[in-house]
Design an enzyme around this catalytic site. Structure first.
Site, PDB file in Angstrom:
ATOM      1  N   THR A  53     -49.064  18.804  24.838  1.00 42.73           N
ATOM      2  CA  THR A  53     -48.624  17.456  24.501  1.00 42.73           C
ATOM      3  C   THR A  53     -47.127  17.417  24.215  1.00 42.73           C
ATOM      4  OG1 THR A  53     -48.885  15.646  22.922  1.00 42.73           O
ATOM      5  CG2 THR A  53     -49.315  17.829  22.066  1.00 42.73           C
ATOM      6  N   VAL A  63     -46.831   9.774   9.181  1.00 41.83           N
ATOM      7  CA  VAL A  63     -45.527  10.247   8.717  1.00 41.83           C
ATOM      8  C   VAL A  63     -44.764  10.649   9.975  1.00 41.83           C
ATOM      9  CG1 VAL A  63     -44.304  11.986   7.363  1.00 41.83           C
ATOM     10  CG2 VAL A  63     -46.470  11.015   6.516  1.00 41.83           C
ATOM     11  N   LEU A  97     -69.841  17.387  25.537  1.00 44.50           N
ATOM     12  CA  LEU A  97     -70.103  15.967  25.259  1.00 44.50           C
ATOM     13  C   LEU A  97     -69.815  15.603  23.797  1.00 44.50           C
ATOM     14  CD1 LEU A  97     -73.419  15.517  27.326  1.00 44.50           C
ATOM     15  CD2 LEU A  97     -71.050  15.579  28.129  1.00 44.50           C
ATOM     16  N   VAL A  98     -69.013  16.410  23.140  1.00 44.33           N
ATOM     17  CA  VAL A  98     -68.749  16.153  21.719  1.00 44.33           C
ATOM     18  C   VAL A  98     -67.977  14.848  21.519  1.00 44.33           C
ATOM     19  CG1 VAL A  98     -66.541  17.429  21.526  1.00 44.33           C
ATOM     20  CG2 VAL A  98     -68.076  17.288  19.559  1.00 44.33           C
ATOM     21  N   TYR A 151     -53.719  17.731  14.701  1.00 40.01           N
ATOM     22  CA  TYR A 151     -54.026  17.799  16.133  1.00 40.01           C
ATOM     23  C   TYR A 151     -52.831  18.361  16.914  1.00 40.01           C
ATOM     24  CZ  TYR A 151     -53.465  16.245  20.888  1.00 40.01           C
ATOM     25  OH  TYR A 151     -53.150  16.232  22.214  1.00 40.01           O
ATOM     26  N   ALA A 200     -51.327   3.849  22.239  1.00 41.96           N
ATOM     27  CA  ALA A 200     -50.495   2.657  22.053  1.00 41.96           C
ATOM     28  C   ALA A 200     -50.647   1.583  23.142  1.00 41.96           C
ATOM     29  CB  ALA A 200     -49.044   3.078  21.907  1.00 41.96           C
ATOM     30  N   LEU A 201     -50.304   1.883  24.377  1.00 41.52           N
ATOM     31  CA  LEU A 201     -50.268   0.812  25.375  1.00 41.52           C
ATOM     32  C   LEU A 201     -51.669   0.285  25.697  1.00 41.52           C
ATOM     33  CD1 LEU A 201     -48.740  -1.010  27.280  1.00 41.52           C
ATOM     34  CD2 LEU A 201     -48.611   0.859  28.923  1.00 41.52           C
ATOM     35  N   LYS A 206     -52.048  22.171  19.230  1.00 36.37           N
ATOM     36  CA  LYS A 206     -51.476  22.382  20.568  1.00 36.37           C
ATOM     37  C   LYS A 206     -50.342  23.401  20.524  1.00 36.37           C
ATOM     38  CE  LYS A 206     -53.675  19.231  23.042  1.00 36.37           C
ATOM     39  NZ  LYS A 206     -54.547  19.571  24.145  1.00 36.37           N
TER      40      LYS A 206
HETATM   41  P1  NAD Z   1     -61.125  12.969  25.642  1.00 33.33           P
HETATM   42  O1  NAD Z   1     -61.496  13.088  24.218  1.00 33.33           O
HETATM   43  O2  NAD Z   1     -61.399  11.710  26.364  1.00 33.33           O
HETATM   44  O3  NAD Z   1     -61.785  14.165  26.472  1.00 33.33           O
HETATM   45  C1  NAD Z   1     -61.879  15.482  25.982  1.00 33.33           C
HETATM   46  C2  NAD Z   1     -63.186  16.061  26.519  1.00 33.33           C
HETATM   47  O4  NAD Z   1     -63.291  17.424  26.087  1.00 33.33           O
HETATM   48  C3  NAD Z   1     -64.416  15.326  25.982  1.00 33.33           C
HETATM   49  O5  NAD Z   1     -65.280  14.986  27.034  1.00 33.33           O
HETATM   50  C4  NAD Z   1     -65.041  16.318  25.021  1.00 33.33           C
HETATM   51  O6  NAD Z   1     -66.442  16.187  24.960  1.00 33.33           O
HETATM   52  C5  NAD Z   1     -64.603  17.654  25.605  1.00 33.33           C
HETATM   53  N1  NAD Z   1     -64.533  18.745  24.618  1.00 33.33           N
HETATM   54  C6  NAD Z   1     -63.892  18.750  23.423  1.00 33.33           C
HETATM   55  N2  NAD Z   1     -64.081  19.922  22.795  1.00 33.33           N
HETATM   56  C7  NAD Z   1     -64.834  20.694  23.624  1.00 33.33           C
HETATM   57  C8  NAD Z   1     -65.377  22.001  23.525  1.00 33.33           C
HETATM   58  N3  NAD Z   1     -65.173  22.760  22.449  1.00 33.33           N
HETATM   59  N4  NAD Z   1     -66.116  22.468  24.556  1.00 33.33           N
HETATM   60  C9  NAD Z   1     -66.345  21.707  25.656  1.00 33.33           C
HETATM   61  N5  NAD Z   1     -65.867  20.455  25.790  1.00 33.33           N
HETATM   62  C10 NAD Z   1     -65.124  19.951  24.786  1.00 33.33           C
HETATM   63  O7  NAD Z   1     -59.560  13.324  25.707  1.00 33.33           O
HETATM   64  P2  NAD Z   1     -58.500  12.983  26.858  1.00 33.33           P
HETATM   65  O8  NAD Z   1     -57.759  11.771  26.469  1.00 33.33           O
HETATM   66  O9  NAD Z   1     -59.136  13.056  28.173  1.00 33.33           O
HETATM   67  O10 NAD Z   1     -57.505  14.213  26.693  1.00 33.33           O
HETATM   68  C11 NAD Z   1     -57.746  15.398  27.437  1.00 33.33           C
HETATM   69  C12 NAD Z   1     -56.655  16.421  27.117  1.00 33.33           C
HETATM   70  O11 NAD Z   1     -55.381  15.885  27.446  1.00 33.33           O
HETATM   71  C13 NAD Z   1     -56.610  16.810  25.646  1.00 33.33           C
HETATM   72  O12 NAD Z   1     -56.384  18.186  25.524  1.00 33.33           O
HETATM   73  C14 NAD Z   1     -55.432  16.041  25.110  1.00 33.33           C
HETATM   74  O13 NAD Z   1     -54.840  16.734  24.053  1.00 33.33           O
HETATM   75  C15 NAD Z   1     -54.516  15.964  26.324  1.00 33.33           C
HETATM   76  N6  NAD Z   1     -53.666  14.769  26.284  1.00 33.33           N
HETATM   77  C16 NAD Z   1     -54.218  13.503  26.292  1.00 33.33           C
HETATM   78  C17 NAD Z   1     -53.380  12.386  26.248  1.00 33.33           C
HETATM   79  C18 NAD Z   1     -53.905  10.981  26.237  1.00 33.33           C
HETATM   80  O14 NAD Z   1     -53.090  10.040  26.091  1.00 33.33           O
HETATM   81  N7  NAD Z   1     -55.204  10.761  26.394  1.00 33.33           N
HETATM   82  C19 NAD Z   1     -51.978  12.577  26.205  1.00 33.33           C
HETATM   83  C20 NAD Z   1     -51.466  13.872  26.185  1.00 33.33           C
HETATM   84  C21 NAD Z   1     -52.307  14.966  26.228  1.00 33.33           C
HETATM   85  N1  USQ Z   2     -48.538   3.343  17.467  1.00 40.25           N
HETATM   86  C1  USQ Z   2     -48.271   2.066  17.003  1.00 40.25           C
HETATM   87  N2  USQ Z   2     -49.291   1.176  16.990  1.00 40.25           N
HETATM   88  C2  USQ Z   2     -50.547   1.471  17.411  1.00 40.25           C
HETATM   89  C3  USQ Z   2     -50.807   2.777  17.898  1.00 40.25           C
HETATM   90  C4  USQ Z   2     -49.787   3.689  17.908  1.00 40.25           C
HETATM   91  O1  USQ Z   2     -47.142   1.750  16.607  1.00 40.25           O
HETATM   92  O2  USQ Z   2     -51.419   0.608  17.354  1.00 40.25           O
HETATM   93  C5  USQ Z   2     -47.458   4.341  17.526  1.00 40.25           C
HETATM   94  C6  USQ Z   2     -47.739   5.614  16.753  1.00 40.25           C
HETATM   95  O3  USQ Z   2     -47.376   5.501  15.409  1.00 40.25           O
HETATM   96  C7  USQ Z   2     -46.907   6.632  17.530  1.00 40.25           C
HETATM   97  C8  USQ Z   2     -46.921   6.090  18.959  1.00 40.25           C
HETATM   98  O4  USQ Z   2     -47.329   4.730  18.874  1.00 40.25           O
HETATM   99  O5  USQ Z   2     -45.592   6.628  17.076  1.00 40.25           O
HETATM  100  C9  USQ Z   2     -47.883   6.829  19.872  1.00 40.25           C
HETATM  101  O6  USQ Z   2     -49.167   6.840  19.248  1.00 40.25           O
HETATM  102  P1  USQ Z   2     -50.508   6.981  20.112  1.00 40.25           P
HETATM  103  O7  USQ Z   2     -51.654   6.736  19.209  1.00 40.25           O
HETATM  104  O8  USQ Z   2     -50.393   6.174  21.346  1.00 40.25           O
HETATM  105  O9  USQ Z   2     -50.427   8.498  20.585  1.00 40.25           O
HETATM  106  P2  USQ Z   2     -50.539   9.856  19.782  1.00 40.25           P
HETATM  107  O10 USQ Z   2     -51.211   9.720  18.493  1.00 40.25           O
HETATM  108  O11 USQ Z   2     -49.192  10.520  19.793  1.00 40.25           O
HETATM  109  O12 USQ Z   2     -51.531  10.697  20.709  1.00 40.25           O
HETATM  110  C10 USQ Z   2     -51.739  10.427  22.092  1.00 40.25           C
HETATM  111  C11 USQ Z   2     -52.998  11.162  22.495  1.00 40.25           C
HETATM  112  C12 USQ Z   2     -52.782  12.667  22.309  1.00 40.25           C
HETATM  113  C13 USQ Z   2     -51.544  13.104  23.045  1.00 40.25           C
HETATM  114  C14 USQ Z   2     -50.326  12.284  22.648  1.00 40.25           C
HETATM  115  C15 USQ Z   2     -49.132  12.547  23.523  1.00 40.25           C
HETATM  116  O13 USQ Z   2     -54.099  10.712  21.719  1.00 40.25           O
HETATM  117  O14 USQ Z   2     -53.923  13.357  22.796  1.00 40.25           O
HETATM  118  O15 USQ Z   2     -51.297  14.462  22.779  1.00 40.25           O
HETATM  119  O16 USQ Z   2     -50.633  10.878  22.841  1.00 40.25           O
HETATM  120  S1  USQ Z   2     -47.614  12.489  22.617  1.00 40.25           S
HETATM  121  O17 USQ Z   2     -47.573  11.228  21.891  1.00 40.25           O
HETATM  122  O18 USQ Z   2     -46.536  12.617  23.558  1.00 40.25           O
HETATM  123  O19 USQ Z   2     -47.670  13.598  21.666  1.00 40.25           O
END
Ligand code: NAD
Ligand code: USQ
Length: 484
Positions: free
Chosen positions: A235, A418, A124-125, A272, A329-330, A276
C-alpha cells in the site's frame, strides 16, 4: 452441516463448515455493540476438513555532519528502468490469494480471460466480517461458487477454488503442491485501516492474519515452487506523508560522505498499514536470503466497480463497500451523493493520496506478472495513476452530481484518524507506465458512470453504516454514533 462440492473444478482442500460456532469470550460485553448496535463476536471457530477446529483469532549519539538524499527509481538489485517484455504474455498458472475480494475477484477474472490458468485461494473471512459488523456491499454479490460456475458457463474457462486460510501452513502447502503456481498474487489480507483500529482484538487479528499469511506464502514458495513470482499487494500508506518526494521503494542517500540506496522510509499510520510494512520487510529479507523473486505493488486507494469481465453477467458483479469501516473515499462519496447524504470530509480535507480505477488494478497485476522480478529481486512499484486531496475529490463529485441533477453537499467531520490534514505529497509512479500501463483517469464521464452505478443500487444503502465510529485516539472505547 458440511458442504461438499461435487464439481470436479472446485477443489476443497478444506471444507468450510456452514455451522461456524460462535464463541463469546469473557470480554464480550466490552464490545457487545461496537458498531451501530450490531453484534460482533470476538472468538469464533471454523470447522475444517482436516483440523476439527481451525480457530480464527478475533480475541480475539553523535551529531550528524551531513545528509544528502537523492532520489532513485531503481531497486538495489536492479540495473535500470524496466522494459516491457516484447514477448506476448505466456499463459501461466496463477494463484490469486484473496480472489473472492474486491481487487482479487476482478483480477482473477481478468487473468482467466487472458488465458492464464487461475486458482482462487480464499477463506471467505471478508464475508464473515460483514456479517459480524452488520455491513453489506452496495452491490448484491453471489457466493464464490456461483460466481465461478457462472464464469465457466459464460466463457468455458475453469477457475479452481481452494477454500482455506493462508495462515494455516498445512492447507497452503497442499494448495501449492496441488496447483503448482508460476505466480502468486497475494491480495488475501485484512485490508481496512479502520477495522484494525476498532480494538485490541482486531489490531492483533490484522497483524497476525497479514504478517503470518505472507510469511507462510514465502515459506511455501521456498519449499514447493522456488521459481514462483510473488506479486504482493502492498500500500502507498506504507510511506505515510513525508515532506519530501516519495520514490518507488528505494532512495539513494549520501550521509557523512558515504552513499547507499536504501528502502524508502516507512511511516504507516494504522495497525493495518503497519502490517504491510512488516510484510515488505519480510519479503525483502527472503529475496536476499533465499533468492525469492517478488514484486511489492504499493497500491493507492482503488475506486470503481466495473471491469470488462464483471460486466459480462450480474452474477459476476463485484463487491462495492461504502460503509465507515471498509468503504474507501471516492466510492463512499459517490454513494453518499447518490442518497443525498453530505460528503464526509474528515478534518481539513487536505489529506492527499494516490488513487486508481479498479480496471487499472487488474492491468497492473497483469503487467507485473508478464514482466517478472528476477530471482533474488525485491521490486517495488507504486501502483496508482493520479493523486487527489479529499477536498478535491469532494469538489469533483459535487460537480459531477450537479450534472446529474443531484444536490451534493459536503460536511467536515471531526477526523477520526491521526493523520496530517494539510501536507506535501508528490509520489512517483512511473514504473508501471514504463511497463505499458494505460491509465483510466478520473474524468467527468467516469464520475458520471460511478455516480449512476451508485444511484442504481441506492435502495440497498443502509444509511446507518455511512458514518464511521472507529476512532484512532479512542481505540477500544465503545464509540458514539456520529450523525451528519
Ligand atoms: P477485500 O477485503 O475485498 O479482499 C480480501 C480477500 O482476502 C477477502 O476475500 C478475504 O476473505 C481474503 N482473505 C483475508 N485473509 C485471508 C486469509 N488469511 N486467508 C485466505 N484469504 C484471506 O480487500 P481488497 O480491497 O480486495 O484488497 C485486496 C488487497 O489489496 C489487500 O491486501 C489490500 O491491502 C490491498 N489494497 C487494497 C486497496 C483498496 O482500495 N481496496 C488499496 C490498496 C491496497
Ligand atoms: N477519508 C475522508 N472521508 C471519508 C473516508 C476517508 O476524508 O469518508 C479520508 C481518510 O481520512 C484518508 C483518505 O480519505 O485520509 C483515504 O482514506 P480511505 O478510507 O479511502 O483509504 P485508507 O484507509 O487509506 O485505505 C484504503 C484501503 C487500503 C489501502 C489504502 C491505500 O482500504 O486497503 O491500503 O486505501 S493508501 O491510502 O494509499 O494507503
Amino acid at each position: 452441516m458440511r458442504i461438499l462440492l461435487a464439481e470436479p473444478n472446485i477443489k476443497m482442500v478444506h471444507v468450510l463448515s456452514t455451522s461456524c460456532s460462535l464463541r463469546f469470550t469473557s470480554s464480550w460485553k466490552s464490545y457487545s455493540q461496537p458498531l451501530n448496535s450490531t453484534t460482533c463476536p470476538t472468538s469464533l471457530s471454523l470447522q475444517t476438513f482436516k483440523s476439527p477446529f481451525r480457530k480464527l483469532v478475533l480475541q480475539a549519539e553523535k551529531p550528524q555532519r551531513s545528509c544528502t538524499v537523492c532520489a532513485t527509481t531503481f531497486p538495489i538489485t536492479d540495473c535500470g528502468p524496466h522494459q516491457r517484455s516484447k514477448e506476448p504474455s505466456k499463459p501461466q498458472r496463477i494463484m490469486v490469494i484473496g480472489g473472492d475480494g474486491y481487487c482479487g475477484w476482478a483480477t482473477a477474472l481478468h487473468l482467466s480471460n487472458k488465458g492464464h490458468k487461475v486458482a482462487i485461494v480464499d477463506n471467505l473471512v471478508r464475508r464473515l466480517f460483514d456479517h459480524q459488523l452488520g455491513l453489506n456491499s452496495l452491490t448484491p454479490i453471489t457466493s464464490i461458487h456461483s460466481r465461478i460456475r457462472c464464469w465457466k458457463s459464460l466463457t468455458g474457462k475453469t477457475i479452481e477454488l481452494y477454500i482455506g486460510d493462508v495462515c494455516d501452513f498445512e492447507f497452503l502447502s497442499e494448495t501449492f503442491k496441488s496447483f503448482e503456481p508460476d505466480a502468486v498474487v497475494h491480495f488475501g489480507e485484512q485490508r481496512s485501516a479502520p477495522y484494525s483500529m476498532i480494538d485490541r482484538s482486531r489490531a492483533v487479528f490484522t497483524q497476525q492474519n497479514n504478517v503470518i499469511g505472507t510469511l507462510n506464502v514465502l515459506f511455501a514458495i521456498k519449499e514447493f515452487r522456488e521459481q514462483c513470482h510473488l506479486v504482493k499487494l502492498g500500500t502507498m500508506g506504507e510511506y505515510g506523508t513525508p515532506n519530501i518526494d516519495i520514490e518507488e521503494g528505494y532512495i539513494t542517500i549520501t550521509h557523512n560522505g558515504r552513499t547507499d540506496t536504501l528502502p524508502y522510509p516507512k511511516q504507516a499510520s494504522s495497525f493495518y498499514h503497519l502490517s504491510k510494512v512488516h510484510d515488505s520487510n519480510n519479503i525483502a529479507f527472503t529475496c536476499k536470503a533465499w533468492g525469492i523473486r517478488a514484486t511489492d505493488l504499493n497500491q493507492g486507494v482503488v475506486y470503481g466497480a466495473r471491469t470488462d469481465e464483471t460486466e459480462m453477467h450480474e452474477e459476476l458483479c463485484n463487491r462495492f463497500d461504502y460503509d465507515g469501516v471498509f468503504g474507501t473515499a471516492l466510492n463512499r462519496f459517490c454513494v453518499q451523493a447518490a442518497i443525498g447524504h453530505p460528503l464526509t470530509v474528515y478534518g481539513k480535507g487536505g489529506q492527499t493520496r494516490g488513487y486508481l480505477d479498479i480496471r487499472d488494478t487488474v492491468q497492473c497485476v497483469e503487467l507485473a506478472i508478464a514482466n517478472p522480478a528476477q530471482p533474488g529481486e525485491f521490486r517495488v512499484f507504486n501502483q496508482f495513476t493520479e493523486q487527489f486531496s479529499v477536498n478535491e475529490l469532494a469538489a469533483l463529485v459535487t460537480e459531477a452530481g450537479k450534472k446529474l441533477g443531484l444536490n451534493v453537499e459536503t460536511v467536515s467531520v471531526p477526523n477520526p484518524r491521526v493523520e496530517a490534514e494539510e501536507h506535501y505529497y508528490n509520489a512517483k509512479h512511473t514504473k508501471l507506465i514504463e511497463l505499458g500501463l494505460k491509465p483510466h483517469l478520473l474524468s467527468d464521464s467516469l464520475l458520471d458512470s460511478l455516480l449512476n452505478f451508485a444511484i442504481k443500487f441506492k435502495d440497498r444503502v443502509d444509511r446507518k453504516q455511512i458514518m464511521t465510529n472507529v476512532s484512532w485516539r479512542k481505540i477500544g472505547v465503545k464509540p458514539k454514533t456520529v450523525t451528519a
